[in-house]
Design an enzyme around this catalytic site. Sequence first.
Site, PDB file in Angstrom:
ATOM      1  N   GLY A  10       0.798  -1.219   0.000  1.00 27.34           N
ATOM      2  CA  GLY A  10       0.000   0.000   0.000  1.00 27.34           C
ATOM      3  C   GLY A  10       0.833   1.272   0.000  1.00 27.34           C
ATOM      4  O   GLY A  10       0.294   2.369  -0.053  1.00 27.34           O
ATOM      5  N   CYS A  11       2.143   1.136   0.030  1.00 26.22           N
ATOM      6  CA  CYS A  11       3.061   2.278   0.105  1.00 26.22           C
ATOM      7  C   CYS A  11       3.742   2.497  -1.246  1.00 26.22           C
ATOM      8  O   CYS A  11       4.394   1.598  -1.773  1.00 26.22           O
ATOM      9  CB  CYS A  11       4.108   2.008   1.184  1.00 26.22           C
ATOM     10  SG  CYS A  11       5.467   3.185   1.240  1.00 26.22           S
ATOM     11  N   GLY A  12       3.610   3.702  -1.782  1.00 32.46           N
ATOM     12  CA  GLY A  12       4.230   4.035  -3.063  1.00 32.46           C
ATOM     13  C   GLY A  12       5.738   3.889  -3.043  1.00 32.46           C
ATOM     14  O   GLY A  12       6.333   3.386  -4.004  1.00 32.46           O
TER      15      GLY A  12
END
Length: 140
Positions: A10-12
């Site tokens: 979920g983290c770019g």
Amino acid sequence: MDVTIYHNPGCGTSRNVLAMIRNAGIEPEIIEYVKSPPSRDRLIELISGAGLTVRQALREKGTPYAELGLDDPSLTYDQLLDAMLAHPILINRPFVVTPLGTRLARPSEMMLDILPSTHRGAFIKEDGEPVLDPEGKRIR
């Protein structure tokens, strides 16, 4: 080369780092640390291997950091570790481990120092920022 990424899909930044590792022709071991948190000993190894303090490895944004009162400067090393183990989302990401070292890859380019220079051409982050030129060389 054996590479492990402590990843949050979920983290770019974490997604960019995973893509950069793959751009180097490496398929890493992917540990989704929120689902499968590291042991206390492994977390200590990651933090010390990256040359960080426990506080530097804490993530504030999007976590229960404030609600848990983790901004209290009197909290001990062990108390901070306990909080990270109880709430793995507090572990900043992504940590990358290779035979060349360990890095908290924030910004994502930090991990380029611990990968072989076998990049397969240009790399552009999700946000459009170029990182590697067409020859696989670091732009900055």
